[in-house]
Design a protein around this motif. Structure first.
Motif, mmCIF file in Angstrom:
data_model
loop_
_atom_site.group_PDB
_atom_site.id
_atom_site.type_symbol
_atom_site.label_atom_id
_atom_site.label_comp_id
_atom_site.label_asym_id
_atom_site.label_seq_id
_atom_site.Cartn_x
_atom_site.Cartn_y
_atom_site.Cartn_z
ATOM 1 N N VAL A 678 53.471 34.899 33.784
ATOM 2 C CA VAL A 678 52.538 33.924 34.350
ATOM 3 C C VAL A 678 51.486 33.490 33.341
ATOM 4 N N GLY A 679 50.651 34.386 32.844
ATOM 5 C CA GLY A 679 49.587 33.984 31.927
ATOM 6 C C GLY A 679 50.082 33.769 30.517
ATOM 7 N N ALA A 680 49.915 32.560 29.990
ATOM 8 C CA ALA A 680 50.277 32.306 28.605
ATOM 9 C C ALA A 680 49.176 32.787 27.667
ATOM 10 N N ASP A 681 47.951 32.918 28.199
ATOM 11 C CA ASP A 681 46.835 33.411 27.392
ATOM 12 C C ASP A 681 45.780 34.002 28.317
ATOM 13 N N HIS A 682 44.705 34.534 27.722
ATOM 14 C CA HIS A 682 43.667 35.198 28.496
ATOM 15 C C HIS A 682 42.906 34.250 29.405
ATOM 16 N N ALA A 683 42.845 32.984 29.042
ATOM 17 C CA ALA A 683 42.134 32.016 29.874
ATOM 18 C C ALA A 683 42.762 31.946 31.266
ATOM 19 N N GLU A 684 44.093 31.878 31.328
ATOM 20 C CA GLU A 684 44.779 31.848 32.614
ATOM 21 C C GLU A 684 44.658 33.177 33.342
ATOM 22 N N ASP A 685 44.729 34.280 32.602
ATOM 23 C CA ASP A 685 44.606 35.600 33.221
ATOM 24 C C ASP A 685 43.237 35.761 33.875
ATOM 25 N N ALA A 686 42.199 35.255 33.220
ATOM 26 C CA ALA A 686 40.835 35.382 33.749
ATOM 27 C C ALA A 686 40.657 34.566 35.022
ATOM 28 N N VAL A 687 41.193 33.346 35.033
ATOM 29 C CA VAL A 687 41.125 32.515 36.239
ATOM 30 C C VAL A 687 41.827 33.218 37.396
ATOM 31 N N ARG A 688 42.988 33.789 37.124
ATOM 32 C CA ARG A 688 43.749 34.450 38.180
ATOM 33 C C ARG A 688 42.987 35.650 38.742
ATOM 34 N N ALA A 689 42.374 36.466 37.888
ATOM 35 C CA ALA A 689 41.609 37.622 38.367
ATOM 36 C C ALA A 689 40.489 37.178 39.302
ATOM 37 N N ALA A 690 39.786 36.108 38.922
ATOM 38 C CA ALA A 690 38.689 35.612 39.750
ATOM 39 C C ALA A 690 39.208 35.029 41.062
ATOM 40 N N MET A 691 40.335 34.332 41.020
ATOM 41 C CA MET A 691 40.907 33.745 42.236
ATOM 42 C C MET A 691 41.342 34.836 43.214
ATOM 43 N N LEU A 692 41.994 35.858 42.709
ATOM 44 C CA LEU A 692 42.478 36.917 43.586
ATOM 45 C C LEU A 692 41.326 37.704 44.191
ATOM 46 N N HIS A 693 40.268 37.919 43.404
ATOM 47 C CA HIS A 693 39.086 38.601 43.934
ATOM 48 C C HIS A 693 38.463 37.775 45.061
ATOM 49 N N ALA A 694 38.340 36.462 44.833
ATOM 50 C CA ALA A 694 37.782 35.577 45.859
ATOM 51 C C ALA A 694 38.639 35.592 47.126
ATOM 52 N N PHE A 695 39.955 35.604 46.945
ATOM 53 C CA PHE A 695 40.884 35.655 48.076
ATOM 54 C C PHE A 695 40.671 36.913 48.905
ATOM 55 N N LEU A 696 40.589 38.067 48.243
ATOM 56 C CA LEU A 696 40.411 39.328 48.960
ATOM 57 C C LEU A 696 39.070 39.374 49.682
ATOM 58 N N LEU A 697 38.016 38.909 49.013
ATOM 59 C CA LEU A 697 36.703 38.884 49.657
ATOM 60 C C LEU A 697 36.723 37.992 50.897
ATOM 61 N N ARG A 698 37.335 36.852 50.756
ATOM 62 C CA ARG A 698 37.365 35.870 51.848
ATOM 63 C C ARG A 698 38.141 36.402 53.059
ATOM 64 N N GLU A 699 39.270 37.073 52.792
ATOM 65 C CA GLU A 699 40.145 37.478 53.885
ATOM 66 C C GLU A 699 39.880 38.879 54.431
ATOM 67 N N LEU A 700 39.404 39.781 53.592
ATOM 68 C CA LEU A 700 39.235 41.164 54.049
ATOM 69 C C LEU A 700 37.788 41.566 54.298
ATOM 70 N N VAL A 701 36.850 40.908 53.620
ATOM 71 C CA VAL A 701 35.445 41.315 53.717
ATOM 72 C C VAL A 701 34.654 40.366 54.607
ATOM 73 N N GLU A 702 34.813 39.071 54.363
ATOM 74 C CA GLU A 702 33.972 38.100 55.061
ATOM 75 C C GLU A 702 34.466 37.775 56.460
ATOM 76 N N LYS A 703 35.780 37.845 56.677
ATOM 77 C CA LYS A 703 36.321 37.573 58.010
ATOM 78 C C LYS A 703 36.189 38.813 58.887
ATOM 79 N N LYS A 704 35.654 38.629 60.048
ATOM 80 C CA LYS A 704 35.449 39.746 60.972
ATOM 81 C C LYS A 704 36.608 39.856 61.965
#
Length: 704
Positions: A678-704
């Motif tokens: 998937v990641g051709a370089d660190h720039a893409e890897d960094a975006v993905r880490a931030a996106m997945l963290h946001a996804f988990l926060l949105r679905e597991l932490v913020e939703k009651k």
């Protein structure tokens, strides 16, 4: 009579398979398998945009992305040892200034002293700019003993298919009129300074059904590839033909492997004049792991007669096998019931073996006694309760490079010499404060009573259920071992770290199908036994609930590639248990997987969906086929690459489309470049880490 009966049976099976296929509903999303088709790519762009809208402007996203990029680009990373070439050692290095990387070398003594002096050999970023290509490094094979000429492999955009070009290490330039192989899924090695063994795409009928080379040729310098001489051929139904070399001091033994299935190979060695290659006694289920003092070290995936159990190492004389004479089979090492041999490497007189012991690393040094040829072993202490990896060896000095790390302890690279204390070559400083974190190894009990180990990282003194992220794989003999949290889970950068820092739990599950306890652990989830790996994952999640670590609906599961089958099956089987799913480069459609890119090569792992008996068990868990209307499934984040030429992007596309059709929540992000990783370089890897963290926060932490 017998042949007629077999023919009738085959015909009957084909009619049965056709009848089963005819009864299945037509796939409404087959058009999404058109990888570069306009309609499909328009769909991808729309899905990407919807996910970007949900994620990119969230508070904290940009801070996460920047931090991930800083961690990934940090200059204070281990300069992993590459090949030792005489008095020099190579390394491939990526950082912020060199996102596609530098292939470089340093004097060996300076490297061992922890003060390397690097000279750049190939700057991949600069080369890409000059040649106007998005090159991704795939490695270099330099011919011993002078290591002057190298075969450099470069991939456009990160696909498995690459271009191979001859390069001169002394002039630091590509050889004019040297060997060049056009883009393909090639396998190539030096037979001599002026002859290559090449398995590649030679045109019509030269590739297997799995999309790998079927023919091996000898290619003489100065002649066109089209005139190369065929030395070996496989069958269309094979996985493919590959070539390699066993290097033992100044002696080089080219090897041709006919890979009949993903797990069976016929190994062929050359005659004295290299005119022919003939089969050896190496069992087809065995793997050649190293060569030392004229002995091929073979790992046994199945029993090989009395005294040679599955999971052990044996040694065989290469010269005797090449001569076609009688070959003595010598036992080398047999692990205990709790152990699994994972890494094997050779220096001049020592065979280095890294074993897993209840999924924690141990290092052994083995020597071949003279004159009886028997092997003796002793454990070499490095670091207790850590994940260890043999990163390379220094042949003439009998040194092994070993990295050691835990979830909370950053990696250290050691130079290990038998009988001496390990010498730290490079130790990384901590990237995060782990003083308030803890890691423990636990065991869950699966449905059939099997104990399944898992590693749990969380804040010290944590009480009460918290959201949990469980990462697992469960296939292809690949053991999952705990590494420093800035790289966990695989291909998601510091996601595991972010999650624990939030006060949540991160879990690495060692389910069956991998190699954590040797061949039996893998075989326990093979083909019709696949449900065991799903049950193991469910058991780990249920153990987290039972012990108060987490709660139903607050557990996320994560898996890549084969792990995509795992989490896809898990979420369709137990939507009540899981609250979110992360699935990278995933396999989802088990009905058609064998017709999509390299899928046919995995039939030995999963079974053949075109055989009714196999489809009977595959159909019970195939993620795509088991999505049911009216069932609410946990939200899923699918990430992948258009350029993945191993796992077809159609798997994720169709899975997303079907889930959305039935009203389920899907986050989708398909990168154009990057290939299977998937990641051709660190720039893409960094975006993905931030996106997945946001996804988990949105679905597991913020939703009651």
């Amino acid at each position: 009579m017998i042949r007629a009966s077999l023919a009738a049976l085959a015909l009957s099976c084909s009619f049965t398979a056709a009848a089963v296929a005819a009864q299945e509903p037509k796939d409404p999303y087959l058009w999404l398998e058109d990888i570069e088709g306009k309609k499909a790519l328009d769909w991808v762009k729309k899905e990407n945009a919807e996910t970007d809208k949900l994620i990119l402007d969230r508070p904290g996203f940009e801070a996460d992305r920047k931090r991930a990029r800083t961690i990934l680009d940090d200059d204070r990373q281990i300069a992993d040892p590459g090949e030792v070439m005489g008095d020099m050692i190579t390394n491939f290095w990526r950082d912020a200034a060199n996102p596609r990387g530098l292939w470089r070398q340093s004097p060996l003594d300076a490297y061992l002293a922890g003060k390397p002096v690097w000279t750049t050999l190939i700057d991949v970023d600069a080369l890409g700019k000059t040649e106007k290509q998005s090159w991704v490094w795939h490695g270099a094979d330099c011919l011993a003993p002078d290591y002057k000429r190298c075969l450099v492999s470069l991939s456009p955009g990160g696909t498995d298919a690459d271009i191979v070009r001859e390069w001169d290490r002394t002039t630091k330039s590509f050889v004019k009129d040297g060997f060049i192989l056009p883009q393909a899924k090639s396998s190539v090695t030096w037979e001599s300074a002026d002859t290559l063994l090449v398995a590649t795409d030679y045109g019509k009928d030269s590739m297997t059904a799995s999309g790998y080379p079927r023919i091996v040729k000898q290619w003489q310098r100065g002649t066109p590839l089209a005139s190369a001489t065929i030395v070996a051929e496989g069958e269309p139904e094979d996985v493919g033909m590959s070539v390699s070399a066993l290097v033992d001091g100044d002696k080089r033994w080219p090897v041709i492997s006919r890979n009949k299935t993903f797990y069976t190979s016929e190994y062929r060695l050359p005659s004295s004049d290299f005119s022919t290659y003939h089969s050896t006694i190496i069992p087809e289920t065995g793997d050649i792991r190293a060569v030392i003092e004229g002995q091929a070290i073979v790992f046994l995936n199945e029993d090989f007669g009395a005294g040679f159990p599955a999971g052990s190492l044996i040694s065989l004389s290469i010269a005797d096998m090449a001569a076609g004479g009688q070959v003595a089979i010598i036992p080398v090492m047999a692990p205990t019931k709790a152990q699994a041999i994972e890494n094997v490497a050779a220096s001049k007189t020592i065979l280095w073996v890294k074993a897993l012991d209840d999924v924690e690393g141990k290092l052994f040094a083995l020597r071949r006694d003279q004159p009886n040829g028997r092997w003796s072993q002793k454990e070499v202490p490095v670091t207790a309760n850590a994940t260890m990896t043999i990163a390379g060896t220094v042949d003439d000095r009998d040194i092994a490079f070993v990295t050691a790390e835990t979830m909370l302890t950053p990696p250290t690279l050691y130079a290990v010499t038998e009988g001496k204390a390990p010498q730290a070559v490079q130790s990384l400083p901590a990237t995060f404060d782990a003083s308030d974190m803890s890691v423990e190894k636990r065991f869950a009990t699966s449905k059939d009573g099997t104990k399944i180990p898992y590693f749990l990282a969380r804040k010290k003194g944590a009480t009460g259920p918290v959201p949990a992220l469980v990462h697992a794989y469960g296939g292809f003999r690949a053991a999952q071992t705990p590494g420093y949290l800035t790289g966990q889970p695989y291909r998601a950068g510091p996601l595991g770290l972010y999650w624990v820092e939030d006060g949540n739990a991160y879990v690495l599950a060692n389910i069956r199908g991998g190699g954590e306890y040797g061949p039996a652990w893998h075989q326990a989830a093979l083909r019709e036994k696949r449900q065991n790996s799903f049950d193991d994952l469910h058991a780990v999640a249920e153990d987290l609930v039972a012990t108060g670590v987490s709660a139903k609906g607050k557990i996320a599961i994560s898996g890549r590639s084969n792990g995509g089958v795992l989490v896809g099956a898990a979420m369709t089987q137990r939507p009540d248990l899981y609250g979110a799913v992360i699935s990278g480069s995933p396999i989802k459609d088990m009905r058609r997987y064998n017709k999509m890119l390299a899928g046919a090569s995995w039939v030995a792992e999963y079974g053949d969906p075109d055989v009714p008996a196999d489809w009977a068990f595959l159909s019970k868990y195939s993620p795509y086929q088991n999505i049911r209307k009216g069932v609410k499934y946990p939200p899923i984040f699918l990430y992948l690459s258009t350029k993945d030429d191993r796992v077809h992007p159609g798997h994720a596309r169709k899975y997303a489309a079907r889930l959305k059709e039935f009203g389920n929540s899907v986050y989708y992000h398909e990168y154009i470049e990057g290939g299977h990783s998937v990641g051709a370089d660190h720039a893409e890897d960094a975006v993905r880490a931030a996106m997945l963290h946001a996804f988990l926060l949105r679905e597991l932490v913020e939703k009651k």
